[in-house]
Design an enzyme around this catalytic site. Sequence first.
Site, short mmCIF file in Angstrom:
data_model
loop_
_atom_site.label_atom_id
_atom_site.label_comp_id
_atom_site.label_asym_id
_atom_site.label_seq_id
_atom_site.Cartn_x
_atom_site.Cartn_y
_atom_site.Cartn_z
N ASN A 21 64.66 41.59 87.97
CA ASN A 21 64.98 42.01 89.44
C ASN A 21 65.14 40.69 90.57
OD1 ASN A 21 64.71 44.09 91.76
ND2 ASN A 21 63.17 42.54 92.16
N TYR A 69 76.95 34.46 93.39
CA TYR A 69 76.18 35.49 93.09
C TYR A 69 77.14 36.44 92.28
CZ TYR A 69 73.61 40.01 94.78
OH TYR A 69 73.06 40.96 94.52
N LYS A 84 75.79 37.99 88.35
CA LYS A 84 76.03 39.34 88.39
C LYS A 84 76.86 40.03 87.12
CE LYS A 84 72.47 40.48 91.17
NZ LYS A 84 71.27 40.82 90.80
N THR A 133 66.65 45.26 102.83
CA THR A 133 65.77 44.18 102.34
C THR A 133 66.07 43.04 103.24
OG1 THR A 133 66.96 43.59 100.43
CG2 THR A 133 65.54 45.30 99.92
N1 LIG Z 1 69.48 44.29 98.82
C1 LIG Z 1 70.68 44.99 98.54
O1 LIG Z 1 71.20 45.19 99.30
C2 LIG Z 1 71.04 44.49 97.03
C3 LIG Z 1 72.17 45.11 96.57
C4 LIG Z 1 72.71 44.90 95.28
C5 LIG Z 1 71.99 44.21 94.45
N2 LIG Z 1 70.53 43.77 95.02
C6 LIG Z 1 69.83 43.26 93.79
O2 LIG Z 1 68.60 43.76 93.87
C7 LIG Z 1 67.69 42.72 93.53
C8 LIG Z 1 66.30 42.72 94.58
O3 LIG Z 1 66.89 42.25 95.61
P1 LIG Z 1 66.26 42.64 97.10
O4 LIG Z 1 67.29 43.11 98.12
O5 LIG Z 1 64.99 43.33 96.81
O6 LIG Z 1 65.86 40.98 97.57
P2 LIG Z 1 64.80 40.34 98.25
O7 LIG Z 1 64.05 41.19 99.23
O8 LIG Z 1 65.54 39.07 98.83
O9 LIG Z 1 63.62 39.87 97.19
C9 LIG Z 1 64.08 38.93 96.03
C10 LIG Z 1 62.82 38.68 95.28
O10 LIG Z 1 63.48 37.88 94.04
C11 LIG Z 1 62.31 36.87 94.30
N3 LIG Z 1 62.96 35.62 94.15
C12 LIG Z 1 64.01 35.07 94.70
N4 LIG Z 1 64.25 33.58 94.33
C13 LIG Z 1 63.34 33.28 93.48
C14 LIG Z 1 63.10 32.04 92.72
N5 LIG Z 1 63.65 31.00 92.92
N6 LIG Z 1 61.96 32.22 91.94
C15 LIG Z 1 61.30 33.25 91.66
N7 LIG Z 1 61.37 34.59 92.32
C16 LIG Z 1 62.49 34.35 93.18
C17 LIG Z 1 61.71 36.97 95.44
O11 LIG Z 1 60.35 36.46 95.41
P3 LIG Z 1 59.81 35.00 96.21
O12 LIG Z 1 60.39 34.85 97.51
O13 LIG Z 1 58.27 35.36 96.29
O14 LIG Z 1 59.97 33.90 95.18
C18 LIG Z 1 61.94 38.35 95.81
O15 LIG Z 1 60.71 39.13 95.27
C19 LIG Z 1 68.22 41.36 93.38
O16 LIG Z 1 68.81 41.43 92.16
C20 LIG Z 1 69.70 41.82 94.03
O17 LIG Z 1 70.70 40.97 93.61
C21 LIG Z 1 70.03 44.05 96.32
#
Ligand SMILES: NC(=O)c1ccc[n+]([C@@H]2O[C@H](COP(=O)([O-])OP(=O)(O)OC[C@H]3O[C@@H](n4cnc5c(N)ncnc54)[C@H](OP(=O)(O)O)[C@@H]3O)[C@@H](O)[C@H]2O)c1
Length: 240
Positions: free
Chosen positions: A75, A142, A146, A179
């Site tokens: 994730n 990105y 993906k 998020t």
């Molecule tokens: N938000 C959207 O609209 C959306 C749409 C499509 C897909 N997604 C996908 O959904 C997933 C979750 O995204 P989200 O929106 O929940 O993002 P988010 O709120 O930014 O959370 C990202 C997570 O990834 C961890 N992370 C980031 N960089 C890291 C690193 N260098 N080392 C370890 N952990 C890391 C962060 O933890 P720490 O900061 O504590 O390290 C956090 O727990 C991702 O794969 C994203 O691509 C999101």
Amino acid sequence: MKLLLITGGSKGLGLALCEQFKQKGYQIIEFSRSAPHEFSVSVDLTNPEVSRLAVAKAIASINANQLQELVVINNAGTLAPIGQTSDKAFSDLLNSMNTNFVSAILILTEIIARFQSATCKKVLANISSGAALKGYYGWSLYCAAKAGMENFIHSLAVEQQTQPHPFLPINIDPGVIDTDMQALIRATPQSDFADVERFIQRKNQGLLVSPDKVAASIINIIELPSLSFGNRYETSKHNN
Ligand SMILES: NC(=O)c1ccc[n+]([C@@H]2O[C@H](COP(=O)([O-])OP(=O)(O)OC[C@H]3O[C@@H](n4cnc5c(N)ncnc54)[C@H](OP(=O)(O)O)[C@@H]3O)[C@@H](O)[C@H]2O)c1
């Protein structure tokens, strides 16, 4: 014991997944930099080999024979750096690819090797994105990661079907979630991300889905009796 191994469970979608799997009685090991839970392990995915070793250490003492179910969710992710790669520092490009792609593959491989012989149900879900399927101005890294991860999962699915005790690898497109990742998008200058205004409008129109709702849909998908190897699922089609 039912076990969830998840990256990026400190906030956003991953946090909602941790909370909901916990309510369902799963043991959890979560990997992120901030590592806020008692079940967290601190890992910085910008460093693939250190990350792999941290995951290996965290799962080393688990008795595979005691597993009733194993769910693995890739994730963690980052959109940074947003903009044309030629405008960015090479160290930032490398950090992005390591986080979204290289570390993800090393960690999943470590987990598969460790639990390949476990006989329980084993689902391996990659949180993907619409960005796996099309290009966006400013998101090339990105999008590349993906797309690469989706096809890694397709190949894993082919390989796992030859195993006596296979993992079931799937891709999940979570849609647009409210998020920090979306907040970062909205704060990006148009010179780096040409579509920024459309994403600001989406937020203003209330079109972002809550992490809780998306996490519930992901659990619905993982619990599908018809779950099939290498399929791509969309959370919007699996709401409660
Ligand atoms: N938000 C959207 O609209 C959306 C749409 C499509 C897909 N997604 C996908 O959904 C997933 C979750 O995204 P989200 O929106 O929940 O993002 P988010 O709120 O930014 O959370 C990202 C997570 O990834 C961890 N992370 C980031 N960089 C890291 C690193 N260098 N080392 C370890 N952990 C890391 C962060 O933890 P720490 O900061 O504590 O390290 C956090 O727990 C991702 O794969 C994203 O691509 C999101």
